[in-house]
Every structure is written in structure tokens, then in C-alpha cells.
Write a protein that holds these residues in place. Structure first.
Motif, PDB file in Angstrom:
ATOM      1  N   LEU A 144       0.830  -1.210   0.000  1.00  0.00           N
ATOM      2  CA  LEU A 144       0.000   0.000   0.000  1.00  0.00           C
ATOM      3  C   LEU A 144       0.865   1.261   0.000  1.00  0.00           C
ATOM      4  CD1 LEU A 144      -2.930  -0.855   2.448  1.00  0.00           C
ATOM      5  CD2 LEU A 144      -2.995  -0.724  -0.039  1.00  0.00           C
ATOM      6  N   GLN A 145       1.932   1.243   0.775  1.00  0.00           N
ATOM      7  CA  GLN A 145       2.800   2.416   0.857  1.00  0.00           C
ATOM      8  C   GLN A 145       3.405   2.744  -0.498  1.00  0.00           C
ATOM      9  OE1 GLN A 145       5.802   2.073   3.868  1.00  0.00           O
ATOM     10  NE2 GLN A 145       6.735   4.043   3.408  1.00  0.00           N
ATOM     11  N   TYR A 146       3.956   1.752  -1.172  1.00  0.00           N
ATOM     12  CA  TYR A 146       4.540   1.977  -2.501  1.00  0.00           C
ATOM     13  C   TYR A 146       3.499   2.525  -3.471  1.00  0.00           C
ATOM     14  CZ  TYR A 146       8.944  -0.497  -1.444  1.00  0.00           C
ATOM     15  OH  TYR A 146      10.163  -0.869  -0.926  1.00  0.00           O
ATOM     16  N   LEU A 147       2.293   1.966  -3.404  1.00  0.00           N
ATOM     17  CA  LEU A 147       1.248   2.403  -4.331  1.00  0.00           C
ATOM     18  C   LEU A 147       0.830   3.840  -4.048  1.00  0.00           C
ATOM     19  CD1 LEU A 147      -0.889   1.991  -6.516  1.00  0.00           C
ATOM     20  CD2 LEU A 147      -2.357   0.937  -4.771  1.00  0.00           C
ATOM     21  N   ILE A 148       0.514   4.136  -2.803  1.00  0.00           N
ATOM     22  CA  ILE A 148       0.018   5.475  -2.469  1.00  0.00           C
ATOM     23  C   ILE A 148       1.082   6.535  -2.751  1.00  0.00           C
ATOM     24  CG2 ILE A 148      -0.685   6.936  -0.519  1.00  0.00           C
ATOM     25  CD1 ILE A 148      -2.234   4.472   0.526  1.00  0.00           C
ATOM     26  N   GLU A 149       2.333   6.220  -2.482  1.00  0.00           N
ATOM     27  CA  GLU A 149       3.415   7.175  -2.772  1.00  0.00           C
ATOM     28  C   GLU A 149       3.647   7.357  -4.273  1.00  0.00           C
ATOM     29  OE1 GLU A 149       6.780   5.719  -0.628  1.00  0.00           O
ATOM     30  OE2 GLU A 149       6.064   6.436   1.328  1.00  0.00           O
ATOM     31  N   SER A 150       3.092   6.454  -5.089  1.00  0.00           N
ATOM     32  CA  SER A 150       3.268   6.528  -6.548  1.00  0.00           C
ATOM     33  C   SER A 150       2.069   7.151  -7.256  1.00  0.00           C
ATOM     34  CB  SER A 150       3.508   5.122  -7.113  1.00  0.00           C
ATOM     35  OG  SER A 150       4.644   4.522  -6.531  1.00  0.00           O
ATOM     36  N   LEU A 151       0.963   7.328  -6.538  1.00  0.00           N
ATOM     37  CA  LEU A 151      -0.266   7.832  -7.143  1.00  0.00           C
ATOM     38  C   LEU A 151      -0.313   9.357  -7.139  1.00  0.00           C
ATOM     39  CD1 LEU A 151      -2.952   5.499  -5.496  1.00  0.00           C
ATOM     40  CD2 LEU A 151      -2.370   5.548  -7.939  1.00  0.00           C
ATOM     41  N   HIS A 152      -0.920   9.922  -8.202  1.00  0.00           N
ATOM     42  CA  HIS A 152      -1.383  11.305  -8.148  1.00  0.00           C
ATOM     43  C   HIS A 152      -2.766  11.267  -7.487  1.00  0.00           C
ATOM     44  CE1 HIS A 152       1.882  12.740 -10.631  1.00  0.00           C
ATOM     45  NE2 HIS A 152       1.581  11.882 -11.599  1.00  0.00           N
ATOM     46  N   THR A 153      -2.926  11.955  -6.381  1.00  0.00           N
ATOM     47  CA  THR A 153      -4.176  11.837  -5.616  1.00  0.00           C
ATOM     48  C   THR A 153      -5.079  13.062  -5.739  1.00  0.00           C
ATOM     49  OG1 THR A 153      -3.091  12.688  -3.627  1.00  0.00           O
ATOM     50  CG2 THR A 153      -3.090  10.289  -3.951  1.00  0.00           C
ATOM     51  N   ASP A 154      -4.745  13.977  -6.642  1.00  0.00           N
ATOM     52  CA  ASP A 154      -5.521  15.213  -6.743  1.00  0.00           C
ATOM     53  C   ASP A 154      -6.955  14.967  -7.197  1.00  0.00           C
ATOM     54  OD1 ASP A 154      -3.889  14.482  -9.063  1.00  0.00           O
ATOM     55  OD2 ASP A 154      -4.831  16.166 -10.093  1.00  0.00           O
ATOM     56  N   ARG A 155      -7.210  13.872  -7.941  1.00  0.00           N
ATOM     57  CA  ARG A 155      -8.574  13.563  -8.403  1.00  0.00           C
ATOM     58  C   ARG A 155      -9.143  12.312  -7.740  1.00  0.00           C
ATOM     59  NH1 ARG A 155      -7.296  13.882 -14.886  1.00  0.00           N
ATOM     60  NH2 ARG A 155      -6.193  15.888 -14.874  1.00  0.00           N
ATOM     61  N   LEU A 156      -8.401  11.746  -6.825  1.00  0.00           N
ATOM     62  CA  LEU A 156      -8.803  10.460  -6.249  1.00  0.00           C
ATOM     63  C   LEU A 156      -9.969  10.647  -5.285  1.00  0.00           C
ATOM     64  CD1 LEU A 156      -8.184   7.416  -6.069  1.00  0.00           C
ATOM     65  CD2 LEU A 156      -6.629   7.934  -4.171  1.00  0.00           C
ATOM     66  N   ALA A 157     -11.123  10.100  -5.659  1.00  0.00           N
ATOM     67  CA  ALA A 157     -12.311  10.199  -4.808  1.00  0.00           C
ATOM     68  C   ALA A 157     -12.397   9.045  -3.822  1.00  0.00           C
ATOM     69  CB  ALA A 157     -13.570  10.232  -5.671  1.00  0.00           C
ATOM     70  N   SER A 158     -12.072   7.819  -4.281  1.00  0.00           N
ATOM     71  CA  SER A 158     -12.231   6.635  -3.428  1.00  0.00           C
ATOM     72  C   SER A 158     -11.057   5.684  -3.596  1.00  0.00           C
ATOM     73  CB  SER A 158     -13.519   5.879  -3.774  1.00  0.00           C
ATOM     74  OG  SER A 158     -14.649   6.684  -3.554  1.00  0.00           O
ATOM     75  N   PHE A 159     -10.597   5.157  -2.462  1.00  0.00           N
ATOM     76  CA  PHE A 159      -9.595   4.081  -2.453  1.00  0.00           C
ATOM     77  C   PHE A 159     -10.238   2.906  -1.728  1.00  0.00           C
ATOM     78  CE2 PHE A 159      -6.106   1.463  -1.262  1.00  0.00           C
ATOM     79  CZ  PHE A 159      -5.053   1.747  -2.129  1.00  0.00           C
ATOM     80  N   ILE A 160     -10.390   1.787  -2.435  1.00  0.00           N
ATOM     81  CA  ILE A 160     -11.033   0.595  -1.874  1.00  0.00           C
ATOM     82  C   ILE A 160      -9.983  -0.485  -1.687  1.00  0.00           C
ATOM     83  CG2 ILE A 160     -12.817  -1.167  -2.217  1.00  0.00           C
ATOM     84  CD1 ILE A 160     -14.302   0.829  -4.023  1.00  0.00           C
ATOM     85  N   PHE A 161      -9.874  -0.972  -0.462  1.00  0.00           N
ATOM     86  CA  PHE A 161      -8.893  -2.007  -0.136  1.00  0.00           C
ATOM     87  C   PHE A 161      -9.635  -3.290   0.217  1.00  0.00           C
ATOM     88  CE2 PHE A 161      -6.100  -3.856   3.375  1.00  0.00           C
ATOM     89  CZ  PHE A 161      -5.284  -4.545   2.482  1.00  0.00           C
ATOM     90  N   ILE A 162      -9.307  -4.362  -0.493  1.00  0.00           N
ATOM     91  CA  ILE A 162      -9.878  -5.672  -0.181  1.00  0.00           C
ATOM     92  C   ILE A 162      -9.018  -6.308   0.893  1.00  0.00           C
ATOM     93  CG2 ILE A 162     -10.663  -7.893  -1.069  1.00  0.00           C
ATOM     94  CD1 ILE A 162     -12.090  -5.491  -2.318  1.00  0.00           C
ATOM     95  N   SER A 163      -9.501  -6.270   2.115  1.00  0.00           N
ATOM     96  CA  SER A 163      -8.799  -6.870   3.241  1.00  0.00           C
ATOM     97  C   SER A 163      -9.309  -8.296   3.424  1.00  0.00           C
ATOM     98  CB  SER A 163      -8.992  -6.021   4.501  1.00  0.00           C
ATOM     99  OG  SER A 163      -8.211  -6.519   5.571  1.00  0.00           O
ATOM    100  N   SER A 164      -9.574  -8.738   4.636  1.00  0.00           N
ATOM    101  CA  SER A 164      -9.911 -10.140   4.871  1.00  0.00           C
ATOM    102  C   SER A 164     -10.527 -10.329   6.250  1.00  0.00           C
ATOM    103  CB  SER A 164      -8.633 -10.991   4.756  1.00  0.00           C
ATOM    104  OG  SER A 164      -8.852 -12.309   5.202  1.00  0.00           O
ATOM    105  N   SER A 165     -11.297 -11.386   6.396  1.00  0.00           N
ATOM    106  CA  SER A 165     -11.797 -11.772   7.718  1.00  0.00           C
ATOM    107  C   SER A 165     -10.672 -12.322   8.592  1.00  0.00           C
ATOM    108  CB  SER A 165     -12.899 -12.827   7.580  1.00  0.00           C
ATOM    109  OG  SER A 165     -12.388 -14.019   6.992  1.00  0.00           O
ATOM    110  N   ALA A 166      -9.499 -12.558   8.012  1.00  0.00           N
ATOM    111  CA  ALA A 166      -8.354 -13.085   8.774  1.00  0.00           C
ATOM    112  C   ALA A 166      -7.792 -12.075   9.763  1.00  0.00           C
ATOM    113  CB  ALA A 166      -7.254 -13.534   7.819  1.00  0.00           C
ATOM    114  N   VAL A 167      -8.320 -10.851   9.776  1.00  0.00           N
ATOM    115  CA  VAL A 167      -7.820  -9.833  10.712  1.00  0.00           C
ATOM    116  C   VAL A 167      -8.420 -10.004  12.111  1.00  0.00           C
ATOM    117  CG1 VAL A 167      -7.428  -8.156   8.877  1.00  0.00           C
ATOM    118  CG2 VAL A 167      -9.631  -8.160  10.088  1.00  0.00           C
TER     119      VAL A 167
END
Length: 312
Positions: A80-103
Motif C-alpha cells: 500500500l505504501q509503494y502504491l500510495i506514494e506513486s499515485l497522483h491523488t488530486d482527483r482520487l475520490a475513493s480508495f477501496i482495499f480488499i482486506s480479509s476476515s483473517a484480521v
């Protein structure tokens, strides 16, 4: 104007379903993966990259501005860190993360596990669960101008499922092979159909939500192991041959011969959606199994043969 969508890991199973769903809606869909599988969909654009190579990731995303990002393939904080640091977020409305019941720390909780329950090490999933927790924790501090949506599914099923679960049982049914199950077969399993999960992603991406929203997403009714197999046998039109086995007594682990952990994985679902009947999703999964060559795990086959020969 069509939205520009990025799906991390969008060439197979869950990611494929999400890519198809957003594309059918009319969005401009990009998937980022290592390019190991062909997409077979001219509507969807592919960005080929190893997400663990941050320099390469920044380079390939530099010319893109996305309105929605759905991350299916992140299994740890670094992803996630690598991705977010690589994104232009000026137009980003939603970030959806598929996590798990394993948490969920299931040994210290009661079913159904709630979104409000404390997270902790799940002894059945080990690092997979704790890494997902670290990824969620990191994500909650990021993207202050975008809405963050975390989805925690139980077991996802359907066509293109690379995890040998329903296909494992279908194969036994079709070839009239005995299915070894833990004693009683009453452990509870909860599922969600892959296209239902994709539709939830689409629906949530169209809503105005709080900065952080977390959902347990799954079918309302869990199935016992025996009920699950009987549903699969109904669509396969074969009678199952059950062999109940006290694996602990004989020094085995359940994953030595069966595709699930032996604990009640049941969530309290805190989102409404149009749920595909399990029998309908299973029929589609069976149709896919029938036309898809699958090489099943040799060690599991060997264990099955050993157990049958020694104890039945």
C-alpha cells in the motif's frame, strides 16, 4: 465523463470480476499486474509492472490520474505504501482495499465477528492476517482528501477461483472419489460470490461516504462443511461420498486433506446488497470447472490416499 479506474491485480478471479463490473458500468478501467495472464477483454487497459518495484511503479503511474483505486492484491503495508506514494491523488475520490476476515482474533471473540471487534493475530492465518492488519492500520492514516473503504470478506467463491476449494470438491464428485471431512462436518463457513463483491465495490464507489468506512461483506447465512458440499453436489448432480476423519487423533492438520481451516469463520454483515443465491453461484463455478484444466496439489492428493488406505 467516464471515471478513470485503477485495479491492482485485475487479471484473475476477484480482480477480473471487479474490472469487468466497472467496465460494464462504462468506466475507463486500467489494471496493474505483472502481465502473467492475458486479459481477453479489449475494453480494459493493462499496466504491466511489479508492484514491489517502487521505482518502476512510480514511473508507470506518473502519467495517470485516477478517480477510483481498488486494491485487490496488496497483502502487506509495503504494498500500500509503494502504491500510495506513486499515485497522483488530486482527483482520487475513493480508495477501496480488499482486506480479509483473517484480521479477527477469533480465539478471543465470539461469532459473528463484528467490524467493531478488536483486531489481532488469527492463529489459523498467521502472517497473512497480521500483515493485513498492518496494511489497514497504515491506510487509515493516508489520503486525507479521499474516502477510504475497507472490505473484509470471508471466503470468496466463483469462476476463476485459483484457490482450490469448490473446484477441489467438484473434482472429487465428478470422479466419484471420497471426500474426507473433519468429524461431524459442522464447522461453519461463510462465502461471498465474486461478482457480488465486485458490485459492492462499484456501488460504494458511487456513494458519498465518510473518510473511512469499513464493511464485513458476505452472505448472511453461513454453511456447515457438509451443507457446503451438498450444495456443490446438487449442481454437479453427483452424490458425495463422505469420510469423517478425526485428524487430530491421528496427527494430521485439516489443510493436509481439506481446503479450509477448521474454525467458524462467520462475520456480522454490516452492508446490504443483492446477494446471489449460493446454489446459483456454485452452478457458474461448476460450469467454469468443467472447461478449465486444473492441476490439483500433489501433496494433498498423497495425504488423501494415505488416510483412506490407513483408516478406512
Amino acid at each position: 465523463m467516464n471515471r478513470k479506474i485503477l485495479i491492482m491485480g485485475g487479471s484473475y478471479f476477484i480482480g477480473k470480476s471487479i474490472a469487468e463490473t466497472f467496465s460494464q458500468f462504462g468506466d475507463d478501467v486500467y489494471v496493474l499486474n505483472r502481465g502473467s495472464r492475458p486479459l481477453h477483454d479489449s475494453r480494459i487497459k493493462e499496466l504491466v509492472c511489479d508492484r514491489e518495484d517502487q521505482e518502476q511503479l512510480k514511473k508507470i503511474l506518473n502519467d495517470h490520474h485516477f478517480e477510483v483505486v481498488i486494491d485487490v492484491s496488496a497483502t502487506n503495508k509495503k504494498h500500500l505504501q509503494y502504491l500510495i506514494e506513486s499515485l497522483h491523488t488530486d482527483r482520487l475520490a475513493s480508495f477501496i482495499f480488499i482486506s480479509s476476515s483473517a484480521v479477527y482474533d477469533v480465539e478471543n471473540l465470539s461469532i459473528p465477528y463484528k467490524v467493531s471487534d478488536p483486531l489481532g493475530e488469527n492463529s489459523y492465518w498467521g502472517d497473512y492476517g497480521t500483515n493485513k492488519i498492518e496494511a489497514e492500520t497504515y491506510l487509515k492514516t493516508q489520503l486525507t482528501n479521499s474516502q477510504i473503504i475497507i472490505l473484509r470478506p470471508p471466503y470468496v467463491y466463483g469462476e476463476n477461483n485459483y484457490a482450490q476449494r469448490e473446484s477441489f470438491i467438484f473434482d472429487h464428485l465428478v470422479h466419484h472419489q471420497p471426500i474426507i471431512i473433519p468429524n461431524q462436518g459442522d464447522t461453519l463457513l461463510q462465502f461471498i460470490y465474486t461478482h457480488d463483491l465486485a458490485k459492492i465495490c462499484l456501488d460504494l464507489s458511487l456513494k458519498k461516504l465518510d473518510h473511512l468506512s469499513i464493511y464485513n461483506v458476505g452472505n448472511k447465512k453461513p454453511l456447515s462443511i457438509k451443507e457446503w458440499i451438498l450444495c456443490l453436489s446438487e449442481v454437479a448432480k453427483r452424490e458425495p461420498i463422505f469420510k469423517e476423519f478425526d485428524y487430530l487423533k491421528h496427527g494430521y492438520k485439516i489443510r493436509d486433506f481439506f481446503p479450509f481451516h477448521d474454525y467458524d469463520n462467520v462475520l456480522e454483515i454490516n452492508i446490504d446488497f443483492d446477494e446471489t443465491l449460493f446454489i446459483e453461484g456454485a452452478q457458474i463455478a461448476f460450469d467454469w470447472y468443467q472447461k478449465t484444466p486444473i492441476e490439483f496439489k500433489k501433496n494433498v492428493r498423497k495425504n488423501e490416499e494415505e488416510i483412506i488406505n490407513k483408516y478406512f
